[in-house]
Design a protein around this motif. Structure first.
Motif, short mmCIF file in Angstrom:
data_model
loop_
_atom_site.label_atom_id
_atom_site.label_comp_id
_atom_site.label_asym_id
_atom_site.label_seq_id
_atom_site.Cartn_x
_atom_site.Cartn_y
_atom_site.Cartn_z
N ASP A 1 -27.33 3.64 8.40
CA ASP A 1 -28.06 2.51 8.99
C ASP A 1 -28.15 2.77 10.49
OD1 ASP A 1 -28.99 0.21 10.13
OD2 ASP A 1 -27.70 -1.16 9.00
N GLN B 1 -29.95 0.13 14.73
CA GLN B 1 -29.61 -0.16 16.13
C GLN B 1 -29.29 1.11 16.91
OE1 GLN B 1 -26.57 -3.11 18.63
NE2 GLN B 1 -27.24 -3.67 16.61
N LYS C 1 -35.98 -1.98 14.25
CA LYS C 1 -35.88 -2.37 15.66
C LYS C 1 -36.87 -1.62 16.57
CE LYS C 1 -31.73 -5.00 15.66
NZ LYS C 1 -30.52 -4.85 14.87
#
Ligand SMILES: *Cc1c(COP(=O)(O)O)cnc(C)c1O
Length: 412
Positions: A233, A236, A262
């Motif tokens: 993941d 971010q 993002k």
């Protein structure tokens, strides 16, 4: 940067209006923004702030980057939404460029980060049943304590944050939690039904928690040996934030599924994707999965420009250089309130001692001095400005950050 006056009547009225009409699922700092450009934002009273949160790293390219705005404007003149019932002329180029930049064979476009995580979970489960022969409904995905991957009911099912779950059950089964950064615990948790390992290379919402060196490589290796899909993941940490294009690059780890979001939307439009090679991606067949807005031409055009800005402007390299400098400068601040400083590139957490109270009042004091940062996990102030920031701007910010970390203007 100047000390601000008390909130004006206009600010007060807008705060009240927002409170009156919104769900109270956030506790924002009491600042009302109306304009942004690059690393700067302005509130409705004309006060300027340095944005050191950058929308949780969705603004790596800064506010209203001209190339991204232009791509959005140009695309808006043509066509914005087709749905996946038809093809559009932007999605293929977007996915080709994304796969070329990341070194994978295929990508599935979604909108928010949580949707891309859900996509990865579905992909890996189905792969487990079809290719690994895991018995029906028995697939397990290993996750880490302190994880954050979004807010859907399935994703909160494996959160270790009590507040994220309290009152929202029943939960989705099929997840097993291990301590973050512990290779041995991961090795022991793998069993014949384990299909995936979902991990953030640095835990952002968990408090900018950096795992020990070698953790990603060691768990990657175990995944390879055991036939478990390594799912990074990087929503971010990715797209330059930690000083490499992806944080996994620090350990030369290539995941099986790479999850991005993002900053892929350049702060303009939500765009996310689950990226993988064909053996995983091709478990999806027509009708298995979808999204009305995923892969739409406006989002695709915005994402192409957003990715190009990160690569062409060398934002990962900037992040490595400036982040290294800022981290060192923050470590030099002598303060009884700071426990330690951690992070990578321009993803930095300053950990406030429990004895000095929570991080929130420090963020409020920073706001009064024209710096926007947000606490994460009670004790941590996160500094993660747009990667386009200049060294001089960081130096100026430090003149305000230093005294605040020493307690000046902090309501303790
Ligand atoms: C923000 C974030 C998400 C969720 O993204 P949304 O766009 O808010 O759904 C998932 N994983 C990580 C690591 C994130 O930081």
């Amino acid at each position: 940067m100047t000390q601000s006056a008390r909130p004006s009547g206009r600010t007060r009225a807008l705060l009240d209006q927002s409170h009156r009409w919104s769900a109270h699922n956030y506790k924002p700092l009491p600042v009302v923004l109306e304009r942004g450009e690059g690393v700067w934002v302005w509130d409705v009273d004309g006060r300027r702030y340095l944005d050191m949160l950058a929308a949780y790293s969705a603004l790596n390219q800064g506010h209203r980057h001209p190339a991204i705005l232009q791509a959005a404007l140009d695309q808006m003149e043509k066509i914005t939404l087709t749905s996946r019932a038809f093809e559009n002329d932007q999605m293929g180029s977007f996915l080709e460029e994304l796969c070329e930049a990341t070194g994978f064979e295929a990508a599935l476009p979604m909108n928010t980060g949580a949707e891309a995580v859900e996509t990865a979970i579905k992909m890996v489960r189905k792969w487990g049943y079809e290719k690994r022969g895991v018995p029906r409904d028995r697939a397990e995905i290993i996750v880490c304590e302190g994880n954050f991957s979004g807010r859907t009911t399935t994703i909160i099912s494996f959160s270790s944050e009590e507040q994220y779950r309290e009152g929202f059950g029943p939960f989705t089964p099929g997840f097993r939690e291990v301590p973050y950064g512990d290779v041995q615990a991961f090795r022991e948790a793998v069993n014949e039904n384990t299909v995936g390992f979902l991990v953030e290379p640095i835990q952002g919402e968990g408090g900018v928690v950096v795992p020990p060196d070698g953790y990603l490589r060691a768990t990657r290796e175990i995944c390879r040996e055991q036939g478990v899909a390594f799912m990074a993941d990087e929503i971010q940490t990715g797209l330059g934030r930690t000083g490499r294009l992806f944080c996994c690059d620090w350990e030369e780890v290539r995941p099986d599924v790479l999850i991005v979001g993002k900053a892929l939307g350049g702060g303009v439009y939500p765009v996310s994707a689950a990226i993988a090679d064909r053996d995983l991606m091709d478990v999806f067949r027509p009708g298995d999965h979808g999204s009305t807005f995923g892969g739409n031409p406006l989002g695709a055009a915005v994402a192409r420009a957003s990715l190009r800005v990160i690569l062409d402007e060398g934002l990962a390299e900037r992040s490595a250089e400036l982040g290294g400098w800022l981290m060192e400068a923050l470590r030099k601040v002598e303060s009884p309130h700071v426990d330690h400083v951690r992070g990578k590139g321009l993803m930095i957490g300053v950990v406030i001692r429990e004895s000095s109270g929570p991080a929130r009042p420090f963020c409020e004091a920073l706001m009064d001095r024209g710096i926007l940062a947000k606490e994460t996990h009670h004790q941590v102030i996160r500094f993660a400005p747009p990667l386009t920031i200049e060294r001089g701007e960081l130096e100026e910010a430090l003149e305000s950050i230093g005294p605040v970390l020493q307690g000046q203007g902090v309501a303790m």
